[in-house]
Design an enzyme around this catalytic site. Sequence first.
Site, PDB file in Angstrom:
ATOM      1  N   HIS A 367       0.798  -1.240   0.000  1.00  0.00           N
ATOM      2  CA  HIS A 367       0.000   0.000   0.000  1.00  0.00           C
ATOM      3  C   HIS A 367       0.820   1.273   0.000  1.00  0.00           C
ATOM      4  O   HIS A 367       0.252   2.364   0.101  1.00  0.00           O
ATOM      5  CB  HIS A 367      -0.916   0.048   1.225  1.00  0.00           C
ATOM      6  CG  HIS A 367      -1.976  -0.988   1.241  1.00  0.00           C
ATOM      7  ND1 HIS A 367      -3.230  -0.784   0.709  1.00  0.00           N
ATOM      8  CD2 HIS A 367      -1.975  -2.249   1.710  1.00  0.00           C
ATOM      9  CE1 HIS A 367      -3.953  -1.875   0.881  1.00  0.00           C
ATOM     10  NE2 HIS A 367      -3.209  -2.790   1.480  1.00  0.00           N
ATOM     11  N   LYS A 557      -8.264  13.985   4.300  1.00  0.00           N
ATOM     12  CA  LYS A 557      -7.370  12.830   4.310  1.00  0.00           C
ATOM     13  C   LYS A 557      -6.362  13.062   5.425  1.00  0.00           C
ATOM     14  O   LYS A 557      -6.310  14.149   5.989  1.00  0.00           O
ATOM     15  CB  LYS A 557      -6.644  12.684   2.976  1.00  0.00           C
ATOM     16  CG  LYS A 557      -6.040  14.002   2.472  1.00  0.00           C
ATOM     17  CD  LYS A 557      -5.382  13.870   1.106  1.00  0.00           C
ATOM     18  CE  LYS A 557      -6.357  13.924  -0.051  1.00  0.00           C
ATOM     19  NZ  LYS A 557      -6.403  12.747  -0.866  1.00  0.00           N
ATOM     20  N   ARG A 558      -5.535  12.061   5.754  1.00  0.00           N
ATOM     21  CA  ARG A 558      -4.497  12.265   6.744  1.00  0.00           C
ATOM     22  C   ARG A 558      -3.622  13.459   6.340  1.00  0.00           C
ATOM     23  O   ARG A 558      -3.463  13.749   5.148  1.00  0.00           O
ATOM     24  CB  ARG A 558      -3.630  11.009   6.864  1.00  0.00           C
ATOM     25  CG  ARG A 558      -4.283   9.898   7.637  1.00  0.00           C
ATOM     26  CD  ARG A 558      -4.563  10.283   9.064  1.00  0.00           C
ATOM     27  NE  ARG A 558      -3.359  10.252   9.862  1.00  0.00           N
ATOM     28  CZ  ARG A 558      -3.088   9.337  10.779  1.00  0.00           C
ATOM     29  NH1 ARG A 558      -3.954   8.357  11.035  1.00  0.00           N
ATOM     30  NH2 ARG A 558      -1.971   9.375  11.465  1.00  0.00           N
ATOM     31  N   LYS A 563       0.969  14.569   0.736  1.00  0.00           N
ATOM     32  CA  LYS A 563      -0.385  14.819   0.253  1.00  0.00           C
ATOM     33  C   LYS A 563      -0.587  16.306  -0.090  1.00  0.00           C
ATOM     34  O   LYS A 563      -1.568  16.684  -0.699  1.00  0.00           O
ATOM     35  CB  LYS A 563      -1.415  14.350   1.276  1.00  0.00           C
ATOM     36  CG  LYS A 563      -1.421  12.822   1.459  1.00  0.00           C
ATOM     37  CD  LYS A 563      -2.405  12.386   2.534  1.00  0.00           C
ATOM     38  CE  LYS A 563      -2.311  10.916   2.894  1.00  0.00           C
ATOM     39  NZ  LYS A 563      -3.005  10.018   1.938  1.00  0.00           N
ATOM     40  N   THR A 665      -8.479   6.598  -2.130  1.00  0.00           N
ATOM     41  CA  THR A 665      -9.839   6.065  -2.286  1.00  0.00           C
ATOM     42  C   THR A 665     -10.850   7.185  -2.039  1.00  0.00           C
ATOM     43  O   THR A 665     -11.971   7.116  -2.540  1.00  0.00           O
ATOM     44  CB  THR A 665     -10.101   4.893  -1.311  1.00  0.00           C
ATOM     45  OG1 THR A 665      -9.636   5.268  -0.003  1.00  0.00           O
ATOM     46  CG2 THR A 665      -9.382   3.643  -1.760  1.00  0.00           C
ATOM     47  N   LYS A 669     -14.558   8.224  -3.793  1.00  0.00           N
ATOM     48  CA  LYS A 669     -15.793   8.563  -3.073  1.00  0.00           C
ATOM     49  C   LYS A 669     -16.324   9.917  -3.542  1.00  0.00           C
ATOM     50  O   LYS A 669     -17.531  10.091  -3.755  1.00  0.00           O
ATOM     51  CB  LYS A 669     -15.517   8.615  -1.554  1.00  0.00           C
ATOM     52  CG  LYS A 669     -15.222   7.243  -0.965  1.00  0.00           C
ATOM     53  CD  LYS A 669     -14.550   7.312   0.402  1.00  0.00           C
ATOM     54  CE  LYS A 669     -13.869   5.970   0.691  1.00  0.00           C
ATOM     55  NZ  LYS A 669     -12.943   6.019   1.847  1.00  0.00           N
TER      56      LYS A 669
HETATM   57  C1  26W Z   1       4.087   0.886   9.909  1.00  0.00           C
HETATM   58  C2  26W Z   1       3.418   2.223   9.798  1.00  0.00           C
HETATM   59  C3  26W Z   1       2.463   2.228   8.651  1.00  0.00           C
HETATM   60  C4  26W Z   1       1.121   2.069   8.914  1.00  0.00           C
HETATM   61  C5  26W Z   1       0.215   2.052   7.859  1.00  0.00           C
HETATM   62  C6  26W Z   1       2.908   2.367   7.373  1.00  0.00           C
HETATM   63  C7  26W Z   1       2.022   2.348   6.342  1.00  0.00           C
HETATM   64  C8  26W Z   1       0.683   2.190   6.574  1.00  0.00           C
HETATM   65  C9  26W Z   1      -0.309   2.114   5.436  1.00  0.00           C
HETATM   66  C10 26W Z   1       0.208   1.197   4.382  1.00  0.00           C
HETATM   67  C11 26W Z   1      -0.641   3.469   4.918  1.00  0.00           C
HETATM   68  C12 26W Z   1      -1.887   3.487   4.080  1.00  0.00           C
HETATM   69  O1  26W Z   1      -2.990   3.503   4.595  1.00  0.00           O
HETATM   70  N1  26W Z   1      -1.721   3.513   2.763  1.00  0.00           N
HETATM   71  C13 26W Z   1      -2.824   3.863   1.888  1.00  0.00           C
HETATM   72  O2  26W Z   1      -3.498   2.703   1.449  1.00  0.00           O
HETATM   73  C14 26W Z   1      -4.647   3.040   0.699  1.00  0.00           C
HETATM   74  C15 26W Z   1      -5.375   1.757   0.375  1.00  0.00           C
HETATM   75  O3  26W Z   1      -4.668   1.006  -0.546  1.00  0.00           O
HETATM   76  C16 26W Z   1      -4.263   3.819  -0.546  1.00  0.00           C
HETATM   77  O4  26W Z   1      -5.427   4.201  -1.214  1.00  0.00           O
HETATM   78  C17 26W Z   1      -3.454   5.057  -0.171  1.00  0.00           C
HETATM   79  O5  26W Z   1      -2.978   5.700  -1.321  1.00  0.00           O
HETATM   80  C18 26W Z   1      -2.292   4.658   0.716  1.00  0.00           C
HETATM   81  O6  26W Z   1      -1.630   5.803   1.203  1.00  0.00           O
END
Ligand code: 26W
Length: 858
Positions: A367, A557-558, A563, A665, A669
């Site tokens: 992701h 978004k975050r 971003k 995503t 939406k």
């Molecule tokens: C270990 C810390 C950590 C925690 C969560 C690193 C990375 C993450 C996730 C992978 C971050 C995340 O939510 N990524 C998002 O995933 C969505 C679903 O596929 C995508 O639409 C977003 O672009 C992506 O940033």
Amino acid sequence: MDVRTKPREIGRKSLDVEALKRSFVEWLVYSVGKDLRSATRRDWFATAALAVRDRVVDRWMDTTRAVYAQDAKRVYYLSMEFLVGRLLTNSLANLGIMDACRVAADGIGVRLDDVIEVEPDPALGNGGLGRLAACFLDSMATHHLPGFGYGIRYEYGLFEQRFEHGWQVEYPDNWLRFGNPWEFPRPEVLYPIQFYGRVEEVRDGSGRKSYRWADTEKVFAMAFDTPVVGFGGQTINTLRLWSARATSDFNFGHFNEGDYLKAVEQKVLSENLSRVLYPNDATEVGRELRFKQEYFFTSASIQDVLRRYGQYHSSFDQLPEKAAIQLNDTHPAIGIAELMRLLVDQHGLEWEHAWDITTRTFSYTNHTLLPEALEAWPVRLVERVLPRHMQIIYEVNARFLQRAKRSTGDLARIQRLSLIDEHGDRRVRMGNMAFLGSHKVNGVSALHTDLMKQTVFADLHQEFPDRIVNKTNGITPRRWLHQANPPLARLISSRIGQSWITDLELLADLKPKADDETFQEEFRRAKRQNKKRLAAYIARHVQVDVNVDSLFDVQVKRIHEYKRQLLNLLQTVALYNDIRDNPTKEWVPVTKIFAGKAAPSYQMAKLIIKLINDVATVINQDPVVRGALKVVMLPNYNVTQAEVIMPAADLSEQISTAGMEASGTGNMKLALNGALTIGTLDGANVEIREHVGADNIFIFGLTADEVRELRQGGAFHPREVIATNPRLKRALDMIASGVFSPDDPQRFRPIVESLYNTDHFLVTADFEEYCNTHAAAVELYRDRTGWTRRAILNTASVGWFSADRTVKEYASEIWGVTPVLPGSAEPAEAAPPLPDASREGGSRGDAPKDGGDLEAAE
Ligand code: 26W
């Protein structure tokens, strides 16, 4: 005569109004323990949820039985996060009893909408990854795929965000305080999870070597099940979340006070495992507790998968034909070593055989490509916490590198392929682990998948050219259109019927209506109604009065530098200056709406929030721009708030530095709800453009290739870019000189300096084109017909971004699962128990015989 009643023959709870009314009163009195007079809104929420839950349970059991009866292949979706959102509206809408319930509640003097509003939003996720997991659960249930979610039942979800003097302040999210009516605790479904200890080599009579993991610390994982209601209510799947339980509550051997308190302390400590969700969504935290959380839920889930499989199979040979385990990012990737351990150490399989079964069972979704987000656990940590797993990882690595060395002598390449990063303190690359242990690895948009092949997984991709596939993300149309946007949902159904709810590409039938004046008028009316709702929400939460006829320009978004909320904000300041320079011009009124949380330790992101709030304060108080520009930052962005924002947006900001947003995503939406996108060619924006057509989207900025070249070429000098752009320079000067922070003029120095000195995310490079594109979008908003036509075409063209499409692609190309319709098939025959070598002396003895799957009845 058999006097027992089989469960299937017991009458189902009726869905009609009278029955619902009776149910409400019964639940209120006999379970909540209140009468109609004294019941609070929370009591009514618990009551309604329990009454609705009754209607779910019969169908839930039917689903479970059907899957067992056919011994169908199941999908296990392992995810650290599930951002499901509120469940009352979702259950009512998916069961099709929203109206009946409203009437029933009215009949006893209760307003359903008030009740809906008191449900806490379970914030068991950070953002995109967690919400995607929830959308997939909805789609799998709706399309009758036997899909199980496995995750953690965090006692505290993502922190609640409040603004104090414009700064983000975090408060604990104690979402279980009033109980959770949706979950079924399964105290009998308990698995031991081990940590620490050491590995012993043992030899059996024939001299065969095996390994025993001894002297471990143990904790139990206890299951809590939540039904996942598919649309139409036919298939109800299960989300199983694990909660940590101490292995023994009290050590009764010790009665003196010190030991007693120590025993309780120990219990609290071990139960910390499922206490809280880590609030980082793009930076690896590297904390031991986080690693233990990952292993905790992964091990419990895999033990549960094997227990279920073992009921009907006497060898593991068929596991890959019966179970597909999807790793949602690398967080559960330790599961690969765990399955190997269980197969080899506990069940005595040969290594090659176990590895073949493992790789055919697992698949992995990546992701993010952000280097700081790629998990890499220190070898020393893994060695200490999971010593046997570390050995297994080494063994996997040794065998793989041996194979690789046969085809290359390039040492640097071998180093890049390795599961161990040898630079600095040695680390286990979880991405490489997940890749090697899976038969398929997927990206979440076409661009992201290409970039995976070119960057992080370039070497592994060469070794396994068929392994990486693309599965562009999608969203569930149930929650994000049918439920969140009733005015538009009704309008659509009035023209093309209701089938779009489960077959979203049917929205294309609306395309001919894009020029139909009546339809345009009704489309605008629906949007206006949603904007009124959002305006009321804004007034209530941040006391800003916004003009419903202004262009609602939304970035939610975050908060992260990549971003580029800063890009949006700088353009806002520049626009503010333009208006002040020329106040008599007929400006198209714009309302900039922001929302999003920053990771508590991400100082720059928190400073950006403060800047948005400070800019909002100045602009919203300035009489010169009143009516032309407002800025709103809503606190505590979550699924529930998103449901109010998405339907009300006119313009969707998707402006990340190209190459950095894996998919997005929120972009889907917003487009589905009729917003036009302004965005870079990043993530799924690229595919959104292909679907809606270049005329109906505003694309600007550097491409991913250009970003790479600009960064590598060393020819990017933000200071020079700023010097040549007076609007940009002026905006930055204002921020730097304290125009928005008179009480502390230096406050935003770090932001301004980082833009001048490095501007890693190329905000200054894209500024001018962004401004021009934004101006064109705002200008188009004057043309009501032209705008509405494009908005309709957006809604009509994004049906492909349904999570139903995504999940069906996974089902056929990765998982190999097919729908199971609840019906009556003969039950599959139970097999003799699996040969259980039980080399670990009794740990399997703790495993439950009844997995709480409701199957025992048959
Ligand atoms: C270990 C810390 C950590 C925690 C969560 C690193 C990375 C993450 C996730 C992978 C971050 C995340 O939510 N990524 C998002 O995933 C969505 C679903 O596929 C995508 O639409 C977003 O672009 C992506 O940033």
